[in-house]
Write an enzyme that holds these catalytic residues in place. Structure first.
Site, short mmCIF file in Angstrom:
data_model
loop_
_atom_site.label_atom_id
_atom_site.label_comp_id
_atom_site.label_asym_id
_atom_site.label_seq_id
_atom_site.Cartn_x
_atom_site.Cartn_y
_atom_site.Cartn_z
N LYS A 180 0.82 -1.26 -0.07
CA LYS A 180 0.10 0.03 -0.08
C LYS A 180 0.70 1.29 -0.04
O LYS A 180 1.87 1.22 0.78
CB LYS A 180 -0.88 -0.09 1.14
CG LYS A 180 -2.06 1.06 1.10
CD LYS A 180 -2.65 0.90 2.50
CE LYS A 180 -3.69 2.19 2.46
NZ LYS A 180 -4.67 1.93 3.57
N SER A 186 -9.75 2.07 2.91
CA SER A 186 -9.13 2.91 1.98
C SER A 186 -7.97 1.83 1.26
O SER A 186 -7.39 2.30 0.17
CB SER A 186 -7.97 3.87 2.76
OG SER A 186 -7.28 3.12 3.53
N SER A 234 -9.85 -0.30 6.96
CA SER A 234 -9.32 -0.07 5.70
C SER A 234 -8.72 -1.49 5.20
O SER A 234 -8.04 -1.16 3.91
CB SER A 234 -8.41 1.15 5.82
OG SER A 234 -9.17 2.13 5.56
#
Lengths: 95, 487
Positions: free
Chosen positions: B80, B155, B179
């Site tokens: 990420k 997210s 997330s």
């Protein structure tokens, strides 16, 4: 819970956050809506309840004061938008 | 031959690599080829690191040839874009960091590299991890591989979408209010948020420091345990890192859940839940009952309705403090068209941050400001205590709790962008877990009209083994996690 334009502007100064006029208007409406929804919190009985700042009960985390390698100055400064020699260059605080 | 490699799990790929039926270079090339084919549709990557990946793959092959391999050696991973990768862009999907190249690696990245992992790129996310759909990315929106007009969740939406699409064998995500789990649910992959403190946050760009936690997104529970083995454990560079020893998380994967006590909190099945989601989760729990778990269907966690407000006061408050560092002086975007220091700072933040980040900085600054601190921030922290206590209480009776991961299936791109509160509500099932710092996993548990449904299994602090065991038993008995989107 209604947030006035003046209150929104006050918060922008605290946060050092520039906003356009349109953003100020939009945020005073959106933040008012959100806070109104969150007023539900006031219904929770928290008499004698201590606050929680973090969820695992670690206390006073210490480590030995030992010399170890860290990033060299040149690497620390590598992303500086403005630099002068081995320093970050900032704008004048006092004019 | 090469195209089949894209659907290998970590443990399958490891076997082939170890027996030399497959090389890491072949596997990495196949993965990169698929990424380049699918990215025009999925948009999961902010950076694709072709050269680095092939270099690492070559090294991994030498490692394996020398008999030094471990379960992650030579296997492509997606990271990420809020975890620092030395020499590789780390943008947080924000204009503020669009040119930021960290001079050091996050602890998790260091640990993956130390095991010979192959980093294939960085994944798209909501800006600074604030959001539930990747629509808050300042770069672009990621599309759900199950239906491209829908969001992948957020997210960590890029990580989840890439794993679902076969663009990565596994990925790392971060989870502050859901997330990892919410996008895992939306994309039908396995996603684990470990206990707060289990995985070091050093080098993770800070959002809300008392809630943030890094974890894996994988194709099944075995892979999840393998990745956790690599990244979990104490780190002196993160003072909130937990000193508890880490077990071998694969040892608990036995599929024997006879006698385990599972509670089903009724507050997660009310208001706003899509009937198909509730039905799928009830059916999945019934499956666990058939496998020998004992189920209590009517557990009450009465403070659940306060969780959303607690989270959206505490997380923005911490974010407003954490994001104060973006002042245009040390790194990141810097507004240069003024000589005045304060104005430069305000303009840097005006142009560097997107709408949701600004909204949260404002909300947090307000909740912490003189005159409002007691009524909002302190009150939220006290209710946080009540929510924790309620979980503690429940865990004296149950080994785990099960809920839907999200109240609905993935929504349409654009559907919730004009109404922040509706967007916040899509995290309503995952948020309480972060407030209490608990471990939880989302696993695939069905579909409604072809769209994924995730099941969340919540455990006691540091009882990752219990939830992994339950999730493993479920995956041994079902094939939801084997279904892949047709893309």
């Amino acid at each position: 819970m209604k947030l006035s334009r003046e209150e929104v502007l006050h918060i922008t100064r605290l946060a050092r956050l520039g906003l356009t006029e349109a953003e100020v208007d939009r945020l005073s409406e959106q933040l008012s809506n959100i806070l109104e929804h969150f007023e539900v919190l006031q219904q929770a009985d928290t008499t004698d309840v201590p606050p929680t700042a973090q969820s695992i009960d670690l206390l006073n985390v210490l480590k030995g004061d030992e010399v170890a390698a860290s990033l060299p100055q040149s690497q620390v400064l590598v992303n500086a938008p403005r630099r002068e020699g081995d320093f970050f260059r900032v704008r004048a605080v006092l004019e | 031959m090469t195209t089949n490699h894209n659907r290998l799990t970590i443990h399958e790929a490891h076997k082939l690599l170890k027996s030399k039926e497959l090389s890491s270079v072949e596997l990495t090339k196949a993965t990169l080829e698929r990424i380049h084919n699918l990215e025009p549709k999925v948009h999961a990557f902010t950076t694709i690191t072709d050269e680095l990946a092939l270099r690492q793959a070559q090294k991994a092959d030498e490692f394996i040839a020398a008999g030094n391999s471990n379960p992650l050696t030579g296997i492509p991973v997606l990271v990420k874009d809020n975890m620092c990768t030395k020499g590789i862009l780390t943008t947080c999907s924000s204009k503020m960091l669009e040119n930021f190249v960290p001079p050091y690696d996050a602890t998790v990245v260091e640990r993956l590299n130390g095991r010979g992992a192959v980093i294939i790129g960085k994944s798209n996310m909501d800006e600074f991890a604030m959001g539930s759909s990747t629509e808050n990315s300042a770069l672009f929106t990621t599309h759900n591989p199950w239906e491209l007009s829908r969001v992948p969740g957020g997210s960590s939406g890029g990580s989840a979408a890439a794993v679902a699409a076969g663009e990565a064998i596994y990925a790392l995500g971060s989870d502050t209010g859901g997330s990892i789990r919410q996008p895992a649910g939306f994309c039908s992959v396995t996603g684990l948020k470990p206990t707060y403190g289990r995985v070091s946050r050093y080098g993770l760009v800070a959002f809300a420091s008392s809630l943030d936690q890094i974890g894996p997104l994988t194709q099944d529970v075995t892979d999840c345990a393998l990745v956790l083995n690599a990244i979990a454990g104490y780190d002196t560079r993160d003072s909130t890192s937990a000193p508890q020893p880490t077990p071998d998380y694969t040892q608990c994967l036995t599929a024997d859940i006879k006698g385990l006590k599972i509670g089903v909190p009724k507050e997660y099945f009310v208001e706003g839940i899509q009937p198909e989601v509730a039905a799928a989760i009830r059916a999945a729990i019934t499956r666990l009952e058939e496998l020998g778990a004992s189920i209590e269907w009517e557990v009450s966690l009465a403070h659940t309705p306060y969780a959303l407000a607690v989270y959206y006061i505490i997380a923005p408050s911490e974010a407003s403090a954490n994001l104060a560092r973006y002042d245009g002086v040390k790194y990141g975007f810097s507004y240069s068209d003024t000589k005045n220091m304060w104005q430069a700072m305000e303009k840097t933040r005006e142009h560097g941050f997107g709408a949701e980040v600004k909204r949260r900085i404002m909300l947090g600054t307000y909740a912490l400001s003189a005159g409002y601190y007691d009524a909002w921030y302190l009150k939220a922290q006290k209710v946080r205590t009540l929510i924790r206590r309620e979980f503690d209480q429940a865990f004296t009776k149950y080994d785990a709790l099960i809920t839907p991961t999200s109240p609905t299936v993935p929504f349409k791109i654009g559907e919730k962008m004009d109404d922040p509160l509706q967007m916040y509500l899509s995290d309503v099932c995952t948020i309480p877990v972060n407030i209490a710092g608990l471990p939880a996993i989302s696993i695939p548990a069905g579909f409604a009209d072809g769209l994924p449904i995730g099941m969340q299994i919540i455990g006691k602090p540091f009882a990752e083994e219990t939830i992994l065991k339950i999730a493993y038993a479920f995956q041994q008995a079902t094939d939801w996690h084997m279904r892949k989107p047709n893309i």
